[in-house]
Write a protein that holds these residues in place. Structure first.
Motif, PDB file in Angstrom:
ATOM      1  N   ALA A  19       4.077  10.359   4.257  1.00 43.28           N
ATOM      2  CA  ALA A  19       3.110  10.315   3.156  1.00 43.28           C
ATOM      3  C   ALA A  19       3.839   9.992   1.856  1.00 43.28           C
ATOM      4  O   ALA A  19       4.869  10.593   1.535  1.00 43.28           O
ATOM      5  N   GLY A  20       3.324   9.022   1.114  1.00 43.02           N
ATOM      6  CA  GLY A  20       3.933   8.611  -0.147  1.00 43.02           C
ATOM      7  C   GLY A  20       4.865   7.418  -0.035  1.00 43.02           C
ATOM      8  O   GLY A  20       5.258   6.843  -1.057  1.00 43.02           O
ATOM      9  N   VAL A  38       0.849  -1.188   0.000  1.00 43.78           N
ATOM     10  CA  VAL A  38       0.000   0.000   0.000  1.00 43.78           C
ATOM     11  C   VAL A  38       0.886   1.239   0.000  1.00 43.78           C
ATOM     12  O   VAL A  38       2.091   1.161   0.285  1.00 43.78           O
ATOM     13  N   VAL A  39       0.299   2.373  -0.292  1.00 40.04           N
ATOM     14  CA  VAL A  39       1.011   3.648  -0.261  1.00 40.04           C
ATOM     15  C   VAL A  39       0.464   4.466   0.901  1.00 40.04           C
ATOM     16  O   VAL A  39      -0.745   4.658   1.021  1.00 40.04           O
ATOM     17  N   ALA A  40       1.365   4.934   1.778  1.00 43.92           N
ATOM     18  CA  ALA A  40       0.947   5.701   2.947  1.00 43.92           C
ATOM     19  C   ALA A  40       0.314   7.019   2.523  1.00 43.92           C
ATOM     20  O   ALA A  40       0.843   7.719   1.658  1.00 43.92           O
ATOM     21  N   GLU A  41      -0.804   7.345   3.146  1.00 42.31           N
ATOM     22  CA  GLU A  41      -1.507   8.589   2.822  1.00 42.31           C
ATOM     23  C   GLU A  41      -1.045   9.752   3.687  1.00 42.31           C
ATOM     24  O   GLU A  41      -1.239  10.910   3.335  1.00 42.31           O
ATOM     25  N   ARG A  42      -0.415   9.447   4.840  1.00 45.79           N
ATOM     26  CA  ARG A  42       0.017  10.507   5.753  1.00 45.79           C
ATOM     27  C   ARG A  42       1.128   9.983   6.641  1.00 45.79           C
ATOM     28  O   ARG A  42       1.402   8.782   6.692  1.00 45.79           O
ATOM     29  N   GLN A  43       1.771  10.897   7.344  1.00 43.51           N
ATOM     30  CA  GLN A  43       2.804  10.522   8.297  1.00 43.51           C
ATOM     31  C   GLN A  43       2.158   9.779   9.465  1.00 43.51           C
ATOM     32  O   GLN A  43       1.177  10.253  10.043  1.00 43.51           O
ATOM     33  N   VAL A  58       7.587  -3.669   6.212  1.00 40.78           N
ATOM     34  CA  VAL A  58       8.615  -2.996   5.415  1.00 40.78           C
ATOM     35  C   VAL A  58       8.129  -1.589   5.075  1.00 40.78           C
ATOM     36  O   VAL A  58       6.960  -1.396   4.716  1.00 40.78           O
ATOM     37  N   ILE A  59       9.029  -0.614   5.201  1.00 37.60           N
ATOM     38  CA  ILE A  59       8.764   0.743   4.729  1.00 37.60           C
ATOM     39  C   ILE A  59       9.787   1.054   3.643  1.00 37.60           C
ATOM     40  O   ILE A  59      10.995   1.014   3.900  1.00 37.60           O
ATOM     41  N   GLY A  60       9.333   1.317   2.435  1.00 40.58           N
ATOM     42  CA  GLY A  60      10.236   1.562   1.317  1.00 40.58           C
ATOM     43  C   GLY A  60       9.802   2.764   0.501  1.00 40.58           C
ATOM     44  O   GLY A  60       8.841   3.463   0.848  1.00 40.58           O
ATOM     45  N   THR A  61      10.515   2.974  -0.591  1.00 44.32           N
ATOM     46  CA  THR A  61      10.190   4.090  -1.488  1.00 44.32           C
ATOM     47  C   THR A  61       9.849   3.617  -2.889  1.00 44.32           C
ATOM     48  O   THR A  61       9.276   4.380  -3.673  1.00 44.32           O
ATOM     49  N   ASP A  62      10.170   2.353  -3.216  1.00 41.82           N
ATOM     50  CA  ASP A  62       9.918   1.824  -4.552  1.00 41.82           C
ATOM     51  C   ASP A  62       8.994   0.624  -4.460  1.00 41.82           C
ATOM     52  O   ASP A  62       9.177  -0.261  -3.602  1.00 41.82           O
TER      53      ASP A  62
END
Length: 595
Positions: A512-513, A497-502, A525-529
């Motif tokens: 967010a993002g 999923v993509v985080a909508e907020r901090q 897992v928290i990633g960027t890609d």
């Protein structure tokens, strides 16, 4: 994505409501109403079967817990809709907006005798909480105002019942109001203290209900509707304080037990063949009571409803008419269901008509004169998040219920899907842990129509795919359910999923993002890609072994991502097969299953 566990440091604080400077406890404001509805729905979901089991008055049809759940479900959905309309703004709804929505939702969704009375209790509270007040205090209610709301609730519920009987939810509601006012006279000013006093008094009154009604004493139970209302008050305390009320002290030996509150899951004694009273004004019961329960919403003016009350009171019993301002919910037990509906037509415009034949199949409707088509032996009904998955499930023979993002199906929608499957036996796959109580209530409704329903607690659509893959309608129902349950249970589920907020997550703080990888419902897992995060999630899920990977991709995910993940599994995890489906607009970029 999961609800955040809190706000990280540096996050902007939410816009505060104006609150009284002398506040010693949480006031009743719009967010508290939202919490109350959510907690009440969850508590009634857990207590539903226990409450159904002690339902012996006014008719021993074992549905009070289910009806209360369905009523609160409608109220909670109405409140959520109000909050959703404010999501793009900087403020939250005002208290009058929230309680007005709660009361209206309960009114249009009220089911059964108990649900209809609960709707009127909430409407009575709303009449006080929405009354014009000074603008500076309009965002919250304090303790004295809550006590006044509980008094109006009890009085309006008595007025809605044609022949009130003591020992029912009416008695419990009156005791709650008395307890609240006693607390205010003793100096309580905050809502939490008043709500605690109301809950304590209601719980004590609930324990005394068998002394008022012989049918309860014979069965060794307390009033089911009263117990449901105590559960609702229990969650009001929790919504205001953040913690449930303390358990009551044990009662002396030889005294009829009180029903446990929501924090006490033990079930009261099961009824031993009680005689079910047919009239709300009778205390003893009459096995030869009316054959049908008739419920409908009615658009009509006050004068027409007054005439309708007299007409329906002559036709049957257990008459409850709640509502106002042109919209009413009518409930009555009669032998002539057609006459009850015709009376509504004479008074105004009845709609959402529901007729239930006690102890038998649903009453026949005029549009069913043609011989019904033959039922299938067995069917599968599943909740799916996207059109692509709906098509996949349908190709496998299942009846799919499309759940749009942020719009979970209500229990009535699932029950209708079960009926639409037109089978003697139905396997229900909710495919979402948040739907467990909704699905259980839907299954109970369908069982009342004579359908055998098994609920498999699938938590993701990929677990549903695994269950559907081993489904065989030719074998015995119990064997099929066991095989499907086993297949679902041995399938681990993940999601990207993509985080909508901090937010705080179980893997740390996300922004967010950020791309989040969930494993079995927790953020791992928290990633960027997207592709990199999915690879990491796959490696973690396959570290304990696996034979098959299922990927369900949103339509917006590029095809190259599917290819990258297939190659990754093939090279890093030998002998593991991968299958890829397109789920349509499913609310999250990717679902992952490992069998």
């Amino acid at each position: 994505m999961p609800e955040p566990e809190g706000e990280p440091e540096g996050a902007p604080p939410p816009a505060p409501h104006p609150r009284p400077p002398h506040r010693r406890g949480a006031p009743l404001d719009a967010p508290a109403v939202r919490r109350w509805c959510a907690l009440a729905l969850d508590a009634l979901g857990r207590a539903r079967e226990d409450i159904d089991a002690i339902n012996v008055y006014p008719v021993a049809d074992g549905d009070t817990g289910t009806n209360l759940y369905l009523t609160v479900e409608s109220a909670a959905q109405a409140v959520e809709a109000v909050f959703a309309a404010h999501e793009t703004g900087a403020t939250v709804p005002a208290l009058p907006d929230a309680v007005r929505a709660m009361a209206h939702g309960a009114l249009i969704g009220a089911r059964g005798n108990s649900g209809t009375i609960l709707a009127q209790l909430l409407r009575g509270m709303a009449q006080v909480l929405t009354a014009p007040r000074e603008e500076a205090h309009a965002a919250y209610a304090d303790g004295p105002l809550l006590a006044e709301a509980l008094r109006r609730a009890a009085d309006s519920a008595y007025g809605a019942v044609a022949h009130p009987v003591e020992g029912t939810v009416l008695t419990v509601a009156t005791a709650a109001a008395d307890g609240a006012h006693s607390a205010v006279r003793a100096g309580a000013a905050d809502c939490a203290a008043v709500a605690r006093a109301a809950h304590t008094a209601a719980l004590a009154a609930l324990g005394e209900t068998p002394r008022h009604l012989a049918v309860l004493a014979r069965a060794g139970v307390v009033d089911a509707g009263g117990r449901g209302f105590v559960t609702v008050l229990h969650t009001l305390v929790e919504a205001l304080t953040g913690e449930p009320p303390a358990r009551p002290a044990p009662r002396p030996a030889g005294v009829l037990p009180t029903a446990p509150c929501a924090s006490q899951p033990s079930a009261p004694s099961a009824p031993s063949a009680p005689s079910a009273p047919s009239a709300e004004g009778a205390g003893e019961g009459d096995p030869g009571g009316p054959a049908y329960e008739v419920i409908y919403l009615l658009d009509a003016d006050d004068a027409a409803v007054a005439r309708l009350r007299r007409r329906l009171d002559a036709l049957g019993d257990s008459l409850v008419v709640v509502g106002g301002d042109g919209l009413w919910n009518v409930h009555v037990h009669v032998d002539d269901a057609g006459a009850a509906v015709e009376a509504g037509i004479e008074a105004g415009r009845p709609h959402r008509v529901r007729i239930t034949h006690f102890g038998a199949a649903p009453a026949p409707r005029p549009d069913t004169a043609q011989p019904p088509r033959e039922r299938a032996p067995r069917a599968v009904v599943a909740v799916v998040p996207g059109e692509g998955l709906a098509e996949l499930y349908a190709q496998s023979g299942a009846t799919a219920v499309h759940a749009r993002a942020g719009e979970p199906p209500a229990s009535g929608e699932l029950a209708e899907a079960i009926r639409r499957a037109h089978a003697h036996e139905v396997v229900l796959l909710p495919n979402d842990p948040e739907l467990r109580h909704t699905a259980a209530a839907a299954a109970e409704q369908a069982r009342g129509d004579g359908i055998r329903v098994a609920l498999i607690p699938t938590r993701s659509a990929v677990q549903g795919i695994a269950a559907l893959a081993v489904h065989e309608s030719g074998r015995r129902f119990d064997e099929d359910v066991v095989a499907m349950t086993s297949a679902a249970g041995t399938t681990r589920h993940g999601e990207i999923v993509v985080a909508e907020r901090q937010s705080w997550t179980t893997a740390g703080v996300c922004q967010a993002g950020d791309v989040l990888g969930l494993v079995d419902g927790d953020v791992a897992v928290i990633g960027t890609d997207l592709a990199d995060t999915a690879r990491t999630v796959l490696d973690r899920m396959l570290s304990a072994g696996g034979e098959m990977v299922t990927l369900v991709l949103d339509d917006e995910v590029p095809e190259r991502v599917a290819g990258l993940l297939e190659r990754h599994v093939r090279t890093r995890h030998l002998a593991v097969d991968t299958v890829v489906y397109r789920g349509g607009r499913q609310g999250s970029p990717m679902l992952i299953g490992v069998e």
